[in-house]
Design an enzyme around this catalytic site. Structure first.
Site, short mmCIF file in Angstrom:
data_model
loop_
_atom_site.label_atom_id
_atom_site.label_comp_id
_atom_site.label_asym_id
_atom_site.label_seq_id
_atom_site.Cartn_x
_atom_site.Cartn_y
_atom_site.Cartn_z
N HIS A 68 6.65 -7.24 -2.58
CA HIS A 68 6.63 -6.41 -0.73
C HIS A 68 8.24 -7.34 -0.02
O HIS A 68 7.64 -6.97 1.07
CB HIS A 68 4.99 -7.20 -0.62
CG HIS A 68 4.27 -6.47 -1.10
ND1 HIS A 68 4.13 -5.15 -1.70
CD2 HIS A 68 2.70 -6.56 -1.54
CE1 HIS A 68 3.42 -4.42 -2.27
NE2 HIS A 68 2.71 -5.79 -2.19
N TRP A 104 0.60 2.70 -9.01
CA TRP A 104 1.26 3.96 -8.97
C TRP A 104 2.53 3.84 -10.16
O TRP A 104 3.05 4.38 -10.80
CB TRP A 104 1.31 5.13 -7.75
CG TRP A 104 1.48 6.14 -8.17
CD1 TRP A 104 1.23 7.05 -9.84
CD2 TRP A 104 1.20 7.92 -7.84
NE1 TRP A 104 0.35 8.02 -9.97
CE2 TRP A 104 0.81 8.27 -8.48
CE3 TRP A 104 1.28 7.42 -6.22
CZ2 TRP A 104 1.14 10.16 -8.08
CZ3 TRP A 104 1.59 8.38 -5.95
CH2 TRP A 104 1.22 10.09 -6.46
N VAL A 113 -0.54 8.61 -15.65
CA VAL A 113 -0.77 7.84 -14.48
C VAL A 113 -1.35 8.93 -12.87
O VAL A 113 -0.74 8.28 -11.42
CB VAL A 113 0.49 7.73 -13.58
CG1 VAL A 113 1.10 6.38 -14.56
CG2 VAL A 113 1.77 9.17 -13.32
N GLY A 119 2.43 2.47 -2.21
CA GLY A 119 2.15 2.82 -3.40
C GLY A 119 2.81 2.19 -5.16
O GLY A 119 3.05 3.11 -6.16
N LYS A 148 0.33 -1.11 -0.30
CA LYS A 148 0.20 -0.05 0.01
C LYS A 148 0.70 1.46 0.35
O LYS A 148 0.87 2.68 0.42
CB LYS A 148 -0.75 0.09 1.27
CG LYS A 148 -1.51 -1.65 1.23
CD LYS A 148 -2.56 -1.67 -0.01
CE LYS A 148 -3.13 -0.77 -0.54
NZ LYS A 148 -3.65 -1.92 -1.49
N SER A 154 -4.36 2.80 4.26
CA SER A 154 -4.59 2.17 3.29
C SER A 154 -4.74 1.19 3.55
O SER A 154 -5.60 -0.07 2.83
CB SER A 154 -3.65 2.79 2.28
OG SER A 154 -3.89 2.83 1.03
P1 A3P Z 1 -4.84 5.14 -1.01
O1 A3P Z 1 -5.48 3.42 0.48
O2 A3P Z 1 -4.56 6.00 0.55
O3 A3P Z 1 -6.27 5.51 -1.83
P2 A3P Z 1 -0.47 -0.40 -3.70
O4 A3P Z 1 0.08 0.21 -5.28
O5 A3P Z 1 0.87 -0.21 -3.00
O6 A3P Z 1 -0.97 -0.88 -3.36
O7 A3P Z 1 -0.88 1.03 -3.14
C1 A3P Z 1 -2.25 1.37 -3.30
C2 A3P Z 1 -2.15 2.71 -2.29
O8 A3P Z 1 -1.73 3.49 -3.65
C3 A3P Z 1 -3.67 3.42 -2.96
O9 A3P Z 1 -3.25 4.34 -1.60
C4 A3P Z 1 -4.31 3.76 -4.34
O10 A3P Z 1 -4.81 5.02 -3.70
C5 A3P Z 1 -2.88 4.69 -4.57
N1 A3P Z 1 -2.46 5.50 -5.39
C6 A3P Z 1 -2.74 3.66 -6.54
N2 A3P Z 1 -2.25 4.91 -7.71
C7 A3P Z 1 -2.04 6.64 -7.50
C8 A3P Z 1 -2.07 7.44 -7.95
N3 A3P Z 1 -2.18 7.30 -8.96
N4 A3P Z 1 -1.97 9.03 -6.98
C9 A3P Z 1 -2.20 8.72 -6.22
N5 A3P Z 1 -2.28 7.55 -5.06
C10 A3P Z 1 -2.35 6.35 -6.22
#
Ligand code: A3P
Length: 294
Positions: free
Chosen positions: A108, A53, A228, A50, A48, A138
């Site tokens: 992870h 992303w 993105v 990022g 969680k 998150s």
């Molecule tokens: P939140 O739950 O705070 O919204 P991972 O990919 O490591 O599982 O992380 C997921 C987190 O990254 C989630 O956070 C998700 O919304 C956030 N996330 C994914 N893509 C994103 C983007 N383009 N911009 C901002 N946050 C992003």
């Protein structure tokens, strides 16, 4: 083999000092024996932070908008190395068979569990870290909606469990610090922060390009940055996990908020204080600095 109709929430157990579930240890020998290549890119994170992303940024930087990309979900384009949660088979096999060059591989795992061939091959690694409070929030919502994780329970108990490190993939504190320490001796490691990405995606893409030795025009980089954005990824079925077999996005969407500072909507004032005191003790020997707001 994995049957998406028979998924049930797994129990946490201690695995060499790290809390794990069987979903990420079932294929352990094969994962440990994974053969990395010098041009592999490993995306490493605590869950969680990022991951998706940064995965999508790298995917776009390397491959642009291709046919494969518009038809294949991100979790099949970027192989989740230690995962066994896929009807397509273990993540290790997916990684072995990725048709792309470079291969984008996600993990992870805490740094001490990374298969040794990555170090031997001197592969590039991108580590993404996120401040503990937002990371916890998150993770809580993620654990509510994915049917493979242990039951998160109430927020107040989750809060304590996070501080104790009793999370899948272990302690956040150990994870971010372990990887931070590795950076001192392993030069092919780029350590980045969710908060920086949120503050200035373009700057972080520039930094990634330098690290990866990629020359991309300003126009190409701008395309990646706009591609993105949170809303784009949330509305795109290949990046929002809407086709993932273990998630119930009606409970909580994968692309949930995408903000820095959402923890303020979950932590009570007392919890925040208790957390900060504990944090200071746990992080007192660390030079890592996080921002909980921007
Ligand atoms: P939140 O739950 O705070 O919204 P991972 O990919 O490591 O599982 O992380 C997921 C987190 O990254 C989630 O956070 C998700 O919304 C956030 N996330 C994914 N893509 C994103 C983007 N383009 N911009 C901002 N946050 C992003």
């Amino acid at each position: 083999s994995f049957d998406p109709h028979k998924i049930s929430r797994a129990e946490l157990f201690d695995f060499h000092g790290v809390s794990m579930t069987h979903f990420y240890t079932d294929n352990w020998e094969n994962v440990q024996n994974f053969q990395a290549r010098p041009d592999d890119i490993l995306i490493a994170t605590y869950p969680k932070a990022g991951t998706t992303w940064v995965s999508y940024i790298l995917d776009l930087l390397y491959f642009g908008q291709t046919e494969r990309q518009t038809s294949t979900p991100i979790f099949d384009r970027v192989a989740f190395l230690e995962s066994t949660i896929s009807p397509l088979g273990p993540g290790k096999d997916l990684a072995d068979n990725l048709p792309t060059s470079p291969r984008l591989i996600k993990t992870h795992l805490p740094v001490q569990f990374v298969p040794k061939s990555f170090w031997e091959q001197n592969s590039r690694i991108v580590y993404v870290a996120r401040n503990a409070k937002d990371n916890m929030v998150s993770y809580f919502h993620f654990d509510r909606m994915i049917r493979t994780q242990p039951e998160p329970g109430e927020w107040s108990s989750y809060f304590h469990r996070f501080m104790e490190g009793k999370m899948v993939f272990g302690s956040w504190y150990d994870h971010v610090n372990g990887w931070w320490k590795k950076k001192q001796t392993y030069s092919k490691l780029h350590y980045m922060f969710y908060e920086d990405l949120s503050e200035d995606t373009g700057r972080e893409i520039d930094n990634l390009c330098s690290f990866l030795g990629l020359s991309r025009s300003d126009e190409e980089k701008k395309l990646v940055a706009s591609g993105v954005q949170f809303d784009k990824m949330k509305n795109d079925d290949t990046t929002n996990y809407s086709t993932h077999c273990a998630m119930d996005l009606k409970i909580s969407p994968f692309m949930r908020k995408g903000k820095v500072g959402d923890w303020k909507n979950h932590f009570t004032v007392a919890q925040s204080q208790q957390f900060d005191e504990d944090y200071e003790k746990k992080m007192k020997n660390s030079t890592l600095q996080f921002r909980t707001e921007i």
